[in-house]
Design a protein around this motif. Structure first.
Motif, PDB file in Angstrom:
ATOM      1  N   GLU A 151       0.809  -1.223   0.000  1.00 30.63           N
ATOM      2  CA  GLU A 151       0.000   0.000   0.000  1.00 30.63           C
ATOM      3  C   GLU A 151       0.839   1.268   0.000  1.00 30.63           C
ATOM      4  OE1 GLU A 151      -0.276  -2.411   2.393  1.00 30.63           O
ATOM      5  OE2 GLU A 151      -2.034  -3.441   1.622  1.00 30.63           O
ATOM      6  N   ASN A 152       2.073   1.187   0.489  1.00 24.81           N
ATOM      7  CA  ASN A 152       2.960   2.351   0.536  1.00 24.81           C
ATOM      8  C   ASN A 152       3.768   2.534  -0.744  1.00 24.81           C
ATOM      9  OD1 ASN A 152       2.233   2.912   3.236  1.00 24.81           O
ATOM     10  ND2 ASN A 152       3.642   1.329   3.922  1.00 24.81           N
ATOM     11  N   GLY A 153       3.586   1.629  -1.688  1.00 25.94           N
ATOM     12  CA  GLY A 153       4.356   1.702  -2.923  1.00 25.94           C
ATOM     13  C   GLY A 153       5.737   1.092  -2.800  1.00 25.94           C
ATOM     14  N   ASP A 154       5.912   0.207  -1.833  1.00 27.02           N
ATOM     15  CA  ASP A 154       7.190  -0.497  -1.684  1.00 27.02           C
ATOM     16  C   ASP A 154       7.148  -1.791  -2.483  1.00 27.02           C
ATOM     17  OD1 ASP A 154       8.135   1.402   0.224  1.00 27.02           O
ATOM     18  OD2 ASP A 154       6.954   0.374   1.776  1.00 27.02           O
ATOM     19  N   LEU A 155       8.248  -2.109  -3.129  1.00 27.66           N
ATOM     20  CA  LEU A 155       8.350  -3.362  -3.868  1.00 27.66           C
ATOM     21  C   LEU A 155       8.434  -4.511  -2.878  1.00 27.66           C
ATOM     22  CD1 LEU A 155       8.674  -4.675  -6.686  1.00 27.66           C
ATOM     23  CD2 LEU A 155      11.145  -4.450  -6.360  1.00 27.66           C
ATOM     24  N   ILE A 156       7.544  -5.479  -2.996  1.00 24.87           N
ATOM     25  CA  ILE A 156       7.565  -6.633  -2.093  1.00 24.87           C
ATOM     26  C   ILE A 156       7.930  -7.919  -2.820  1.00 24.87           C
ATOM     27  CG2 ILE A 156       6.035  -5.656  -0.347  1.00 24.87           C
ATOM     28  CD1 ILE A 156       3.691  -7.133  -1.626  1.00 24.87           C
ATOM     29  N   ASP A 157       8.028  -7.869  -4.134  1.00 25.10           N
ATOM     30  CA  ASP A 157       8.452  -9.025  -4.926  1.00 25.10           C
ATOM     31  C   ASP A 157       9.746  -8.654  -5.633  1.00 25.10           C
ATOM     32  OD1 ASP A 157       8.891 -11.071  -6.724  1.00 25.10           O
ATOM     33  OD2 ASP A 157       6.882 -11.028  -7.590  1.00 25.10           O
ATOM     34  N   GLU A 158      10.864  -8.983  -5.003  1.00 28.50           N
ATOM     35  CA  GLU A 158      12.176  -8.595  -5.522  1.00 28.50           C
ATOM     36  C   GLU A 158      12.460  -9.149  -6.917  1.00 28.50           C
ATOM     37  OE1 GLU A 158      14.222  -6.335  -4.246  1.00 28.50           O
ATOM     38  OE2 GLU A 158      12.789  -6.029  -2.617  1.00 28.50           O
ATOM     39  N   SER A 159      11.777 -10.224  -7.305  1.00 29.63           N
ATOM     40  CA  SER A 159      12.010 -10.786  -8.642  1.00 29.63           C
ATOM     41  C   SER A 159      11.505  -9.849  -9.741  1.00 29.63           C
ATOM     42  CB  SER A 159      11.344 -12.162  -8.772  1.00 29.63           C
ATOM     43  OG  SER A 159       9.928 -12.039  -8.769  1.00 29.63           O
ATOM     44  N   PHE A 160      10.691  -8.860  -9.379  1.00 33.92           N
ATOM     45  CA  PHE A 160      10.158  -7.915 -10.341  1.00 33.92           C
ATOM     46  C   PHE A 160      11.132  -6.759 -10.620  1.00 33.92           C
ATOM     47  CE2 PHE A 160       6.928  -4.786 -11.840  1.00 33.92           C
ATOM     48  CZ  PHE A 160       6.394  -5.554 -12.870  1.00 33.92           C
ATOM     49  N   GLN A 161      12.168  -6.640  -9.809  1.00 34.92           N
ATOM     50  CA  GLN A 161      13.114  -5.523  -9.925  1.00 34.92           C
ATOM     51  C   GLN A 161      13.777  -5.463 -11.300  1.00 34.92           C
ATOM     52  OE1 GLN A 161      13.790  -3.060  -7.411  1.00 34.92           O
ATOM     53  NE2 GLN A 161      14.642  -2.103  -9.250  1.00 34.92           N
ATOM     54  N   LYS A 162      14.092  -6.610 -11.875  1.00 33.71           N
ATOM     55  CA  LYS A 162      14.766  -6.608 -13.185  1.00 33.71           C
ATOM     56  C   LYS A 162      13.892  -5.955 -14.261  1.00 33.71           C
ATOM     57  CE  LYS A 162      17.134  -9.431 -16.545  1.00 33.71           C
ATOM     58  NZ  LYS A 162      17.603 -10.736 -16.940  1.00 33.71           N
ATOM     59  N   LEU A 163      12.595  -6.212 -14.233  1.00 32.07           N
ATOM     60  CA  LEU A 163      11.691  -5.579 -15.198  1.00 32.07           C
ATOM     61  C   LEU A 163      11.627  -4.065 -14.981  1.00 32.07           C
ATOM     62  CD1 LEU A 163       8.827  -8.224 -15.248  1.00 32.07           C
ATOM     63  CD2 LEU A 163      10.531  -7.791 -17.030  1.00 32.07           C
ATOM     64  N   ILE A 164      11.638  -3.643 -13.732  1.00 35.25           N
ATOM     65  CA  ILE A 164      11.648  -2.213 -13.409  1.00 35.25           C
ATOM     66  C   ILE A 164      12.928  -1.571 -13.933  1.00 35.25           C
ATOM     67  CG2 ILE A 164      11.750  -0.530 -11.520  1.00 35.25           C
ATOM     68  CD1 ILE A 164      10.012  -2.624  -9.915  1.00 35.25           C
ATOM     69  N   ASP A 165      14.047  -2.235 -13.692  1.00 40.17           N
ATOM     70  CA  ASP A 165      15.338  -1.701 -14.147  1.00 40.17           C
ATOM     71  C   ASP A 165      15.391  -1.598 -15.667  1.00 40.17           C
ATOM     72  OD1 ASP A 165      16.150  -1.497 -11.506  1.00 40.17           O
ATOM     73  OD2 ASP A 165      17.272  -3.381 -11.543  1.00 40.17           O
ATOM     74  N   ASN A 166      14.854  -2.590 -16.371  1.00 41.45           N
ATOM     75  CA  ASN A 166      14.826  -2.536 -17.833  1.00 41.45           C
ATOM     76  C   ASN A 166      13.959  -1.384 -18.325  1.00 41.45           C
ATOM     77  OD1 ASN A 166      16.535  -4.708 -18.218  1.00 41.45           O
ATOM     78  ND2 ASN A 166      14.877  -6.187 -18.399  1.00 41.45           N
ATOM     79  N   PHE A 167      12.788  -1.228 -17.732  1.00 39.19           N
ATOM     80  CA  PHE A 167      11.907  -0.118 -18.094  1.00 39.19           C
ATOM     81  C   PHE A 167      12.612   1.221 -17.859  1.00 39.19           C
ATOM     82  CE2 PHE A 167       9.004   3.192 -16.571  1.00 39.19           C
ATOM     83  CZ  PHE A 167       8.257   3.399 -17.723  1.00 39.19           C
ATOM     84  N   THR A 168      13.218   1.370 -16.687  1.00 42.33           N
ATOM     85  CA  THR A 168      13.909   2.607 -16.325  1.00 42.33           C
ATOM     86  C   THR A 168      15.018   2.918 -17.314  1.00 42.33           C
ATOM     87  OG1 THR A 168      13.427   2.220 -13.980  1.00 42.33           O
ATOM     88  CG2 THR A 168      15.222   3.757 -14.489  1.00 42.33           C
ATOM     89  N   LYS A 169      15.841   1.940 -17.596  1.00 45.19           N
ATOM     90  CA  LYS A 169      16.973   2.122 -18.511  1.00 45.19           C
ATOM     91  C   LYS A 169      16.495   2.553 -19.896  1.00 45.19           C
ATOM     92  CE  LYS A 169      19.311  -1.030 -20.875  1.00 45.19           C
ATOM     93  NZ  LYS A 169      19.815  -2.331 -21.143  1.00 45.19           N
ATOM     94  N   GLU A 170      15.500   1.870 -20.424  1.00 44.00           N
ATOM     95  CA  GLU A 170      15.020   2.170 -21.778  1.00 44.00           C
ATOM     96  C   GLU A 170      14.297   3.506 -21.847  1.00 44.00           C
ATOM     97  OE1 GLU A 170      15.839   0.480 -24.516  1.00 44.00           O
ATOM     98  OE2 GLU A 170      17.036  -0.826 -23.233  1.00 44.00           O
ATOM     99  N   PHE A 171      13.496   3.813 -20.830  1.00 42.10           N
ATOM    100  CA  PHE A 171      12.804   5.099 -20.818  1.00 42.10           C
ATOM    101  C   PHE A 171      13.805   6.246 -20.728  1.00 42.10           C
ATOM    102  CE2 PHE A 171      11.123   8.715 -18.438  1.00 42.10           C
ATOM    103  CZ  PHE A 171      10.144   9.128 -19.328  1.00 42.10           C
ATOM    104  N   LEU A 172      14.778   6.132 -19.816  1.00 48.24           N
ATOM    105  CA  LEU A 172      15.757   7.205 -19.685  1.00 48.24           C
ATOM    106  C   LEU A 172      16.599   7.356 -20.943  1.00 48.24           C
ATOM    107  CD1 LEU A 172      16.927   6.822 -15.970  1.00 48.24           C
ATOM    108  CD2 LEU A 172      15.537   8.656 -16.971  1.00 48.24           C
TER     109      LEU A 172
END
Length: 180
Positions: A151-172
Motif C-alpha cells: 500500500e505504501n508503494g514499496d516493492l515486495i516481490d524482488e524478482s520484479f526488480q529486473k523488469l523495473i530496471d529494464n523499463f527505467t533504462k530504456e525510458f531514460l
C-alpha cells in the motif's frame, strides 16, 4: 530534465498508485533528473471544454498540476485497465493540454489481474501517437499488482526488480536522446 509521473487511477483505493509512488522514488534515487508527481485524484479535472494552450489560461484551481505538465520534458503514464483501455480520468486530464510534440512517454499499466493491463498499454501507445508524443517501446506491465507492491508503494516481490530496471533504462535512454 523534468520527468512527470502521472498516476491515472481515480479510485479512492487505487492499487495502480502503488506503482506510481514506487516509480517516483525509484527515478528520484536512480537519476539526476527532476521528478514530479501528479495524481488524478488530487485535482479532478472537469470534462474537457477547452484546450489550455498556456499556463496563463489555466483556471486557478488547476495551476499546480498544469504547471507540472507544461514544464515536463518527459512523462510516464501509469494507468489501470478499464474494460480493455486506459483510465478515462487520465485521458480527460491529458486532453486539457496542447499536443505533446516529440515528448517522450513511458507506459506503465497495473492490474490485480494476471494480464497487468496489457490491452490498456496498447491503447496508450495510440493515444501518445495522437498527441504527437514518442512512446517508449519498452513498457512496464504489472500483473497481480498487490503481490508486487504494498500500500505504501514499496516493492515486495524482488524478482520484479529486473523488469523495473529494464523499463527505467530504456525510458531514460529515449528521454535523454530526444530531449534537448
Amino acid at each position: 530534465m523534468n520527468i512527470l509521473i502521472i498516476s491515472g487511477s481515480p479510485r479512492e483505493v487505487s492499487v495502480t498508485v502503488r506503482v506510481a509512488k514506487f516509480l517516483e522514488r525509484h527515478f528520484s534515487q536512480n537519476s539526476d533528473h527532476v521528478i514530479n508527481f501528479l495524481d488524478v485524484r488530487d485535482e479532478p479535472y472537469p470534462m474537457i471544454q477547452n484546450v489550455w494552450g498556456s499556463l496563463e489560461v489555466v483556471p486557478v484551481g488547476y495551476k499546480s498540476s498544469a504547471q507540472k505538465v507544461f514544464e515536463s520534458d518527459a512523462i510516464i503514464l501509469v494507468s489501470p485497465e478499464y474494460n480493455g483501455s486506459y483510465s478515462p480520468a487520465l485521458k480527460n486530464l491529458l486532453d486539457h493540454f496542447p499536443k505533446q510534440s516529440r515528448k517522450p512517454f513511458g507506459i506503465v499499466t497495473a492490474s490485480p489481474g494476471m494480464m497487468g493491463g496489457i490491452r490498456a498499454s496498447m491503447q496508450m501507445q495510440q493515444m501518445i501517437c495522437a498527441f504527437f508524443g514518442i512512446p517508449s517501446p519498452h513498457m512496464l506491465i504489472v500483473g497481480a499488482v498487490e503481490t508486487k507492491f504494498n500500500e505504501n508503494g514499496d516493492l515486495i516481490d524482488e524478482s520484479f526488480q529486473k523488469l523495473i530496471d529494464n523499463f527505467t533504462k530504456e525510458f531514460l535512454w529515449l528521454a535523454e536522446k530526444t530531449v534537448d
